[in-house]
Enzyme design. Structure first.
Site, PDB file in Angstrom:
ATOM      1  N   HIS A 196     -10.507  -3.260  11.486  1.00 52.80           N
ATOM      2  CA  HIS A 196      -9.366  -4.033  10.956  1.00 52.80           C
ATOM      3  C   HIS A 196      -9.119  -5.095  11.864  1.00 52.80           C
ATOM      4  O   HIS A 196      -7.942  -5.172  12.627  1.00 52.80           O
ATOM      5  CB  HIS A 196      -8.062  -3.102  10.905  1.00 52.80           C
ATOM      6  CG  HIS A 196      -6.720  -3.653  10.004  1.00 52.80           C
ATOM      7  ND1 HIS A 196      -5.652  -3.096  10.107  1.00 52.80           N
ATOM      8  CD2 HIS A 196      -6.779  -4.543   9.170  1.00 52.80           C
ATOM      9  CE1 HIS A 196      -4.926  -4.031   9.379  1.00 52.80           C
ATOM     10  NE2 HIS A 196      -5.587  -4.787   8.653  1.00 52.80           N
ATOM     11  N   ARG A 235       2.763 -11.759  -0.534  1.00 53.50           N
ATOM     12  CA  ARG A 235       1.760 -12.421  -0.115  1.00 53.50           C
ATOM     13  C   ARG A 235       0.901 -13.539  -0.905  1.00 53.50           C
ATOM     14  O   ARG A 235       1.157 -14.013  -2.184  1.00 53.50           O
ATOM     15  CB  ARG A 235       0.511 -11.301  -0.108  1.00 53.50           C
ATOM     16  CG  ARG A 235       0.786 -10.166   0.589  1.00 53.50           C
ATOM     17  CD  ARG A 235      -0.032  -9.572   1.612  1.00 53.50           C
ATOM     18  NE  ARG A 235       0.376  -8.512   2.445  1.00 53.50           N
ATOM     19  CZ  ARG A 235      -0.115  -8.310   3.535  1.00 53.50           C
ATOM     20  NH1 ARG A 235      -1.221  -9.209   3.905  1.00 53.50           N
ATOM     21  NH2 ARG A 235       0.432  -7.414   4.386  1.00 53.50           N
ATOM     22  N   SER A 262      -1.024  -3.729  10.405  1.00 56.10           N
ATOM     23  CA  SER A 262      -0.622  -4.947   9.286  1.00 56.10           C
ATOM     24  C   SER A 262       0.701  -5.490   9.670  1.00 56.10           C
ATOM     25  O   SER A 262       1.689  -5.110  10.007  1.00 56.10           O
ATOM     26  CB  SER A 262      -0.576  -3.854   8.136  1.00 56.10           C
ATOM     27  OG  SER A 262      -1.741  -3.058   7.675  1.00 56.10           O
ATOM     28  N   LYS A 299      -9.432  -2.995   1.576  1.00 61.54           N
ATOM     29  CA  LYS A 299      -9.390  -1.676   2.479  1.00 61.54           C
ATOM     30  C   LYS A 299     -10.065  -0.498   1.972  1.00 61.54           C
ATOM     31  O   LYS A 299     -10.610   0.243   2.924  1.00 61.54           O
ATOM     32  CB  LYS A 299      -7.670  -1.579   2.502  1.00 61.54           C
ATOM     33  CG  LYS A 299      -6.977  -2.415   2.949  1.00 61.54           C
ATOM     34  CD  LYS A 299      -7.060  -2.949   4.456  1.00 61.54           C
ATOM     35  CE  LYS A 299      -6.863  -4.334   4.849  1.00 61.54           C
ATOM     36  NZ  LYS A 299      -5.451  -4.699   5.431  1.00 61.54           N
ATOM     37  N   TYR A 319      -0.960  -3.516  -6.724  1.00 63.60           N
ATOM     38  CA  TYR A 319      -1.284  -4.176  -5.824  1.00 63.60           C
ATOM     39  C   TYR A 319      -2.398  -4.427  -4.593  1.00 63.60           C
ATOM     40  O   TYR A 319      -2.802  -3.116  -4.354  1.00 63.60           O
ATOM     41  CB  TYR A 319      -0.204  -3.734  -4.990  1.00 63.60           C
ATOM     42  CG  TYR A 319       0.498  -4.685  -4.000  1.00 63.60           C
ATOM     43  CD1 TYR A 319       1.447  -5.901  -4.131  1.00 63.60           C
ATOM     44  CD2 TYR A 319       0.065  -4.714  -2.644  1.00 63.60           C
ATOM     45  CE1 TYR A 319       1.733  -6.738  -3.502  1.00 63.60           C
ATOM     46  CE2 TYR A 319       0.442  -5.613  -1.666  1.00 63.60           C
ATOM     47  CZ  TYR A 319       1.571  -6.734  -2.213  1.00 63.60           C
ATOM     48  OH  TYR A 319       1.772  -7.621  -1.461  1.00 63.60           O
ATOM     49  N   ARG A 337       0.749  -1.106   0.072  1.00 64.18           N
ATOM     50  CA  ARG A 337       0.000  -0.047  -0.265  1.00 64.18           C
ATOM     51  C   ARG A 337       0.946   1.142   0.011  1.00 64.18           C
ATOM     52  O   ARG A 337       2.068   1.219   0.460  1.00 64.18           O
ATOM     53  CB  ARG A 337      -0.931   0.053   1.197  1.00 64.18           C
ATOM     54  CG  ARG A 337      -2.034  -0.933   1.212  1.00 64.18           C
ATOM     55  CD  ARG A 337      -2.736  -0.834   2.476  1.00 64.18           C
ATOM     56  NE  ARG A 337      -2.264  -1.244   3.689  1.00 64.18           N
ATOM     57  CZ  ARG A 337      -1.725  -0.921   4.499  1.00 64.18           C
ATOM     58  NH1 ARG A 337      -1.866   0.682   4.427  1.00 64.18           N
ATOM     59  NH2 ARG A 337      -0.999  -1.200   5.418  1.00 64.18           N
ATOM     60  N   ASP A 339      -8.663 -10.426   8.622  1.00 70.27           N
ATOM     61  CA  ASP A 339      -8.372  -9.253   8.470  1.00 70.27           C
ATOM     62  C   ASP A 339      -9.336  -8.043   8.727  1.00 70.27           C
ATOM     63  O   ASP A 339      -8.958  -6.869   9.247  1.00 70.27           O
ATOM     64  CB  ASP A 339      -7.924  -8.864   6.966  1.00 70.27           C
ATOM     65  CG  ASP A 339      -7.036  -7.560   6.735  1.00 70.27           C
ATOM     66  OD1 ASP A 339      -6.166  -7.282   7.636  1.00 70.27           O
ATOM     67  OD2 ASP A 339      -7.217  -7.163   5.760  1.00 70.27           O
ATOM     68  N   CYS A 392       1.188  -7.856  12.034  1.00 72.23           N
ATOM     69  CA  CYS A 392       1.188  -7.983  13.183  1.00 72.23           C
ATOM     70  C   CYS A 392       0.808  -8.891  13.775  1.00 72.23           C
ATOM     71  O   CYS A 392       0.474  -9.362  15.055  1.00 72.23           O
ATOM     72  CB  CYS A 392       1.205  -6.678  13.999  1.00 72.23           C
ATOM     73  SG  CYS A 392       2.367  -5.280  13.764  1.00 72.23           S
TER      74      CYS A 392
HETATM   75  P1  GTP Z   1      -2.056  -7.801   7.449  1.00 80.67           P
HETATM   76  O1  GTP Z   1      -2.380  -8.962   6.312  1.00 80.67           O
HETATM   77  O2  GTP Z   1      -0.923  -7.182   6.675  1.00 80.67           O
HETATM   78  O3  GTP Z   1      -3.173  -7.132   7.914  1.00 80.67           O
HETATM   79  O4  GTP Z   1      -1.180  -8.936   8.786  1.00 80.67           O
HETATM   80  P2  GTP Z   1      -1.623  -9.677   9.762  1.00 80.67           P
HETATM   81  O5  GTP Z   1      -2.045  -9.051  10.979  1.00 80.67           O
HETATM   82  O6  GTP Z   1      -2.633 -10.775   9.434  1.00 80.67           O
HETATM   83  O7  GTP Z   1      -0.176 -10.386  10.016  1.00 80.67           O
HETATM   84  P3  GTP Z   1       0.435 -12.022   9.960  1.00 80.67           P
HETATM   85  O8  GTP Z   1      -0.502 -12.706  10.872  1.00 80.67           O
HETATM   86  O9  GTP Z   1       0.440 -12.279   8.552  1.00 80.67           O
HETATM   87  O10 GTP Z   1       1.727 -11.857  10.703  1.00 80.67           O
HETATM   88  C1  GTP Z   1       2.813 -11.294  10.060  1.00 80.67           C
HETATM   89  C2  GTP Z   1       3.973 -11.465  10.705  1.00 80.67           C
HETATM   90  O11 GTP Z   1       4.194 -11.753  12.083  1.00 80.67           O
HETATM   91  C3  GTP Z   1       4.315 -12.770  10.243  1.00 80.67           C
HETATM   92  O12 GTP Z   1       5.960 -12.681   9.890  1.00 80.67           O
HETATM   93  C4  GTP Z   1       4.256 -13.750  11.227  1.00 80.67           C
HETATM   94  O13 GTP Z   1       5.298 -14.899  11.338  1.00 80.67           O
HETATM   95  C5  GTP Z   1       4.633 -12.896  12.595  1.00 80.67           C
HETATM   96  N1  GTP Z   1       3.857 -13.132  13.802  1.00 80.67           N
HETATM   97  C6  GTP Z   1       2.557 -13.647  13.840  1.00 80.67           C
HETATM   98  N2  GTP Z   1       2.284 -14.086  15.117  1.00 80.67           N
HETATM   99  C7  GTP Z   1       3.447 -13.903  15.741  1.00 80.67           C
HETATM  100  C8  GTP Z   1       3.496 -14.170  17.256  1.00 80.67           C
HETATM  101  O14 GTP Z   1       2.676 -14.583  18.002  1.00 80.67           O
HETATM  102  N3  GTP Z   1       5.020 -14.132  17.691  1.00 80.67           N
HETATM  103  C9  GTP Z   1       5.918 -13.561  16.834  1.00 80.67           C
HETATM  104  N4  GTP Z   1       7.129 -13.587  17.421  1.00 80.67           N
HETATM  105  N5  GTP Z   1       5.604 -13.479  15.594  1.00 80.67           N
HETATM  106  C10 GTP Z   1       4.595 -13.472  15.172  1.00 80.67           C
HETATM  107  C1  SPV Z   2      -2.759  -4.715   5.222  1.00 81.87           C
HETATM  108  O1  SPV Z   2      -1.725  -3.935   4.896  1.00 81.87           O
HETATM  109  O2  SPV Z   2      -3.040  -4.449   6.464  1.00 81.87           O
HETATM  110  C2  SPV Z   2      -3.092  -5.682   4.467  1.00 81.87           C
HETATM  111  C3  SPV Z   2      -2.777  -5.911   3.162  1.00 81.87           C
HETATM  112  O3  SPV Z   2      -4.221  -6.681   4.902  1.00 81.87           O
HETATM  113  S1  SPV Z   2      -3.447  -5.053   2.155  1.00 81.87           S
HETATM  114  O4  SPV Z   2      -4.596  -5.577   1.521  1.00 81.87           O
HETATM  115  O5  SPV Z   2      -2.421  -4.739   0.902  1.00 81.87           O
HETATM  116  O6  SPV Z   2      -3.816  -3.612   2.674  1.00 81.87           O
HETATM  117 MN    MN Z   3      -4.796  -5.968   6.801  1.00 80.64          MN
END
Ligand code: GTP
Ligand code: SPV
Ligand code: MN
Length: 609
Positions: free
Chosen positions: A250, A390, A273, A230, A221, A82, A298, A275
């Site tokens: 979110h 992704r 994002s 979003k 993207y 983004r 999400d 996290c």
């Molecule tokens: P968006 O799709 O961008 O909104 O992200 P999201 O919040 O769904 O993030 P996602 O679950 O894909 O996690 C992103 C990163 O955080 C990855 O590299 C994971 O491995 C890491 N991660 C997730 N959960 C944990 C956790 O409990 N501990 C640690 N240390 N890392 C974590």
């Molecule tokens: C985020 O950035 O929080 C996502 C990926 O879930 S995107 O759809 O590119 O915003």
């Molecule tokens: Mn997101």
């Protein structure tokens, strides 16, 4: 030869209403595509468009024996995430967008867009993509139509939304729908060959909340181009939700079942994002007695139900998840979901035609094609997959998808979590003192920036209230006011709020908490708190667990590590409070009094610590 109104009429299916045809014809006249296609969401259409992209070099078909019906796309390095600095909220008054959004005057932005969209689809096909966010026809669901010149967007929308003829049927019934226009911004001259990832250096991701319109230019993207996600489900929907008394957040949604009494407990959680939402949504508990099922990873739309509780639906139909770090060890359910029918973007390609990224299971291969399309070896010294690479994969393929994930009325929410990536200060879990304190917890979230946006410095700490900083379609302080109003309306039925942090580190930079499946231990404490089974300690930032009450069986966390996770340094917290106060000050009079009072209360607790 560009498309005329007659061509639009000839191409339109019988269920396309007159207002849709007129709008499509108007956009076609402006953008002058060479061809027009109304998408029905069929398997035939998917097969044809994916093959088209394989033929023109945008897609690599993955080895059908390893990854059936799956594809890899590589974007340009300038179009990997983004673009927050090019994302605009275009409402009449600048203060209604608020200090945390980029604002543009609607008339001025429309003039820019008119120029940008003039002949932007030359040499391309205009795809008409009707979609529903949420189960088709559900009371919380909403409709939209995306016009796009990108077959990549069409195929991703087919996974991420309920796209096609059935959505058009509902639009034809006269229900409200949101018009969304997208172009990659790279017209083609006659005979000019397309590039593998068309886009434009100039990007505009624009929202008109007062007229419910979306216009997106220059990027192919994810969050910039899949306009149901979003742009609609958060930025436009948050403004609709405020008007109509609901919430667009979110947030992931999960169902936790405690097997001893079969009690179901639904949790939503907002983390910025990249996290951990996808990971928590698909959690495999490492403690016995619990089962987790995924509702969404999400976005959550939440409305008060007839019984006065808050009900949540997942408006999406797929997961657009972060690849790096995903493995059978960290997130086996995501790995199983993406075995087939998946689009990968900016991951690496193995020599046997499968995908690879940093953190995936197994040994690092001797040779790969990296996300730039170049040869890669472990000596290359660069990641093979982009940090924000992704997968786009159907939610229905998730082995632990909740049987009620498409329940039109949603699932009742019992607890709401706010979290972020914090190496210091923020303890593992804290419970709200009061409803307003819960909103304060959400409002004061700060998090280390990840690779999910291209134009903010990764690693730096920034305030990201409610994980909505890039996604709130109106003034952030008014949004906090809306939360307080929803709480007032629902009273004690409003879910309790918790602050969590999986990312605190020790003095050597090592995570203090194992995270992932072990986050079930935090959920267990929350369930037992809500059942009134355990007491809590009144701490500086909220109510904390007693060490003895917390299930740490089989995990390498002793009293010493626990105490590190729960160290509250008064000086560091005084600095936190200062930073929060400074952040809040930009909202002036719009900052709700209840939030100011919570800051005062936090300062008093810090002083007494
Ligand atoms: P968006 O799709 O961008 O909104 O992200 P999201 O919040 O769904 O993030 P996602 O679950 O894909 O996690 C992103 C990163 O955080 C990855 O590299 C994971 O491995 C890491 N991660 C997730 N959960 C944990 C956790 O409990 N501990 C640690 N240390 N890392 C974590
Ligand atoms: C985020 O950035 O929080 C996502 C990926 O879930 S995107 O759809 O590119 O915003
Ligand atoms: Mn997101």
């Amino acid at each position: 030869m560009s498309v005329t109104e007659k061509d639009v009429r000839a191409a339109a299916p019988s269920n396309a209403p007159e207002d849709v045809i007129a709008w499509v014809a108007k956009i076609a006249e402006l953008a002058t595509p060479d061809a027009i296609e109304f998408c029905d969401g069929s398997q035939e259409e998917w097969g044809r468009l994916t093959q088209l992209m394989v033929d023109n070099g945008m897609f690599t078909r993955l080895n059908p024996e390893k990854r059936p019906n799956s594809f890899l796309a590589r974007s340009l390095p300038s179009d990997v995430a983004r673009v927050e600095s090019r994302t605009f909220i275009c409402c009449e008054k600048e203060e209604d967008a608020g200090p945390t959004n980029h604002w543009a005057d609607p008339k001025e932005m429309k003039a820019i867009l008119k120029e940008k969209f003039t002949a932007t689809m030359k040499g391309r096909t205009l795809y008409v993509v009707p979609f529903s966010m949420g189960p088709l026809g559900g009371p919380i669901s909403q409709l939209g139509i995306e016009l796009t010149d990108s077959p990549y967007v069409v195929c991703n929308m087919r996974i991420m939304t309920r796209m096609g003829a059935k959505a058009m049927d509902l639009i034809n019934e006269g229900r409200l729908w949101v018009p969304a226009v997208h172009s990659v911004g790279q017209p083609l001259e006659p005979g000019e060959k397309d590039t593998a990832w068309p886009c434009n250096d100039e990007k505009y991701i624009t929202h008109f909340p007062e007229t419910n319109e979306i216009w997106s230019y220059g990027s192919g993207y994810g969050g910039n181009a899949l306009l149901g996600k979003k742009c609609y489900a958060l930025r436009i929907a948050s403004t609709m939700a405020r008007r109509d008394g609901w919430m667009a957040e979110h947030m992931l949604i999960l169902r936790l079942t405690r097997q001893s009494d079969n009690k179901q407990f639904h949790v939503t959680a907002a983390f910025p994002s990249a996290c951990g939402k996808t990971n928590l949504a698909m959690l495999q508990p490492t403690i016995p007695g619990y089962k987790v099922e995924t509702v969404g990873d999400d976005i959550a739309w939440m409305r008060p139900g007839p019984d006065g509780r808050l009900y949540a639906i997942n408006p999406e139909a797929g997961f657009f998840g972060v690849a790096p770090g995903t493995s059978y060890k960290t997130n086996p359910m995501a790995m199983d979901t993406m075995r087939t029918n998946t689009i990968f973007t900016n991951v690496a390609l193995t020599d046997d035609g499968d995908v690879w990224w940093e953190g995936i299971d197994g040994d690092v291969p001797e040779h790969l094609i990296d996300w730039h399309g170049k040869d890669w070896t472990p000596e290359s010294g660069q990641p093979a997959a982009h940090a924000n690479s992704r997968f786009t994969t159907p939610a229905s393929q998730c082995p632990i998808i909740c049987p009620d994930w498409e329940a039109p009325q949603g699932v009742p929410v019992d607890a709401i979590l706010f979290g972020g990536r914090r190496a210091t200060n923020v303890p593992l879990v804290a419970e709200q003192y009061s409803a307003a304190h819960g909103v304060f917890i959400g409002a004061s979230v700060a998090s280390e920036v990840t690779a999910a946006a291209t134009d903010v410095k990764a690693g730096s700490l920034r305030h990201d209230p409610f994980a909505m900083l890039p996604f709130c379609g109106y003034n952030m302080a008014d949004y906090w006011g809306h939360w307080l109003e929803m709480q007032a309306k629902l009273g004690t039925a409003f879910p309790k709020i918790y602050q969590v942090n999986w990312f605190r580190k020790d003095e050597n930079g090592k995570f203090l908490w194992p995270g992932y499946g072990d986050n079930s231990r935090v959920l267990d404490w929350i369930v037992r708190r809500s059942a009134g089974e355990v007491e809590a300690i009144n701490g500086v930032t909220g109510r904390y667990p007693h060490f003895e009450d917390f299930n740490l069986d089989g995990v390498d966390v002793g009293k010493a590590e626990w105490d590190k996770m729960y160290t509250i340094d008064p000086d560091a917290w005084a600095a936190e409070a200062d930073s929060t106060e400074e952040y809040f000050s930009q909202f002036g009079d719009r900052l709700p009094q209840a939030i100011k009072d919570q800051l005062t209360a936090l300062r008093a607790r810090i002083a007494a610590a």
